[in-house]
Design an enzyme around this catalytic site. Structure first.
Site, PDB file in Angstrom:
ATOM      1  N   ASP A   6     -26.282 -16.963   7.726  1.00 41.68           N
ATOM      2  CA  ASP A   6     -26.405 -15.567   7.719  1.00 41.68           C
ATOM      3  C   ASP A   6     -26.010 -15.066   6.062  1.00 41.68           C
ATOM      4  O   ASP A   6     -25.234 -15.345   5.493  1.00 41.68           O
ATOM      5  CB  ASP A   6     -25.110 -14.967   8.282  1.00 41.68           C
ATOM      6  CG  ASP A   6     -25.357 -13.442   8.779  1.00 41.68           C
ATOM      7  OD1 ASP A   6     -26.210 -12.867   8.078  1.00 41.68           O
ATOM      8  OD2 ASP A   6     -24.338 -12.824   9.437  1.00 41.68           O
ATOM      9  N   ASP A 100     -32.093 -12.225   8.246  1.00 41.86           N
ATOM     10  CA  ASP A 100     -31.585 -12.847   7.575  1.00 41.86           C
ATOM     11  C   ASP A 100     -30.323 -13.761   8.158  1.00 41.86           C
ATOM     12  O   ASP A 100     -29.575 -14.271   7.654  1.00 41.86           O
ATOM     13  CB  ASP A 100     -30.625 -11.755   6.700  1.00 41.86           C
ATOM     14  CG  ASP A 100     -29.623 -11.011   7.671  1.00 41.86           C
ATOM     15  OD1 ASP A 100     -30.148 -10.796   8.789  1.00 41.86           O
ATOM     16  OD2 ASP A 100     -28.839 -10.810   7.118  1.00 41.86           O
ATOM     17  N   GLU A 101     -30.832 -14.075   9.420  1.00 40.81           N
ATOM     18  CA  GLU A 101     -29.802 -14.938  10.113  1.00 40.81           C
ATOM     19  C   GLU A 101     -30.423 -15.935  11.005  1.00 40.81           C
ATOM     20  O   GLU A 101     -31.491 -15.668  11.657  1.00 40.81           O
ATOM     21  CB  GLU A 101     -28.999 -13.865  11.250  1.00 40.81           C
ATOM     22  CG  GLU A 101     -28.024 -14.572  11.843  1.00 40.81           C
ATOM     23  CD  GLU A 101     -27.118 -13.649  12.484  1.00 40.81           C
ATOM     24  OE1 GLU A 101     -26.030 -13.754  13.205  1.00 40.81           O
ATOM     25  OE2 GLU A 101     -27.499 -12.243  12.572  1.00 40.81           O
TER      26      GLU A 101
END
Length: 271
Positions: A6, A100-101
């Site tokens: 993350d 983003d993860e």
């Protein structure tokens, strides 16, 4: 072993990477309208109480010196693509959750090898993309996600194989997947405030409190999560939306907005 990655405060971190004038300063990414909400807050803004999904006016009240920047999704997508290329290199499977993860199936039961993989990914993203990534490594998806949350910001945490239940036990029951605010309130009302307390409930009590879904939640509380990393998931829906400073009540105006949103969905369906 499964790793969860993350990027820390993704949108805000991209802005701070690209503009030295906002580095080390409280920053929020948000629109400019009266109903704007914070999309991401930098870690410098969080001690003031500024959080994602908070109304922007409230964020400004909490932090008068807050810098607000509009989102630049083209730049965020470009960074995301470069980050995901690193996430997936060497992994058996990669499952993205957002820009983003992601979860990565490390492809080994060896915890040390999995931690080395996660450490190398974090180092590469920092060196090549200029952003920091927090990571969690565990035998299960949910635990890897919880561990990466516990490692923030810019950390790495391993849940040792065999320690899953003990790691979860002292955590707030709301940390479990599937337990939202209402379910948490229902559990708290009967004294079930920790994951360990939920894990100890018998069949009759868990069914009375949460119905059939309660058994699955109790299994998660006991450290039993059998879900695998699923690569190349199909897109289930595509949508488009707009937030207005004032409610629209005029028929022709509403139709014009609906046509614009519909055209946007149509364009994205053709990609």
């Amino acid at each position: 072993m499964i790793a969860h990655f993350d990027v820390d405060a993704f949108y805000a971190s991209v802005e701070q990477r690209d503009d030295p004038s906002v580095r080390g300063r409280p920053l929020a990414i948000a629109g400019s309208g009266r109903r704007a909400v914070v999309l991401t807050a930098s870690y410098e803004a969080r001690p003031f109480g500024v959080r994602s999904a908070m109304p922007l006016y409230r964020a400004r009240e909490l932090c008068p010196e807050l810098i607000v920047r509009p989102p630049d999704f083209a730049r965020y997508r470009a960074s995301s693509q470069a980050i995901f290329a690193i996430f997936g290199q060497g992994a058996r499977a990669l499952e993205g959750l957002s820009m983003d993860e992601a979860f990565a199936d490390v492809g080994t039961p060896d915890a040390e090898v999995a931690v080395a993989f996660a450490r190398a990914v974090r180092q590469r993203v920092r060196a090549e993309i200029g952003l920091t990534v927090s990571a969690g490594v565990a035998t299960q998806k949910m635990l890897a996600k919880i561990a990466s949350d516990d490692a923030k910001p810019d950390g790495l945490r391993l849940v040792e194989p065999g320690s899953e239940r003990s790691y979860l036990a002292p955590l707030d029951v709301g940390r479990l997947w599937g337990i939202g605010p209402k379910t948490r309130m229902r559990l708290t009302a009967v004294g079930v405030t920790t994951v360990g307390a939920l894990a100890r409930l018998g069949d009759e009590d868990i069914f009375r409190l949460l119905g059939r879904s309660g058994v699955d939640l109790r299994e998660l509380a006991r450290g039993n999560d059998t879900r695998i990393v699923e690569a190349d998931q199909q897109t289930r829906s595509i949508s488009s939306e707009e937030t207005f400073d004032d409610d629209l009540v005029d028929g022709p105006e509403l139709l014009a907005v609906l046509r614009e949103l519909s055209a946007d969905v149509a364009r994205r369906l053709t990609v």
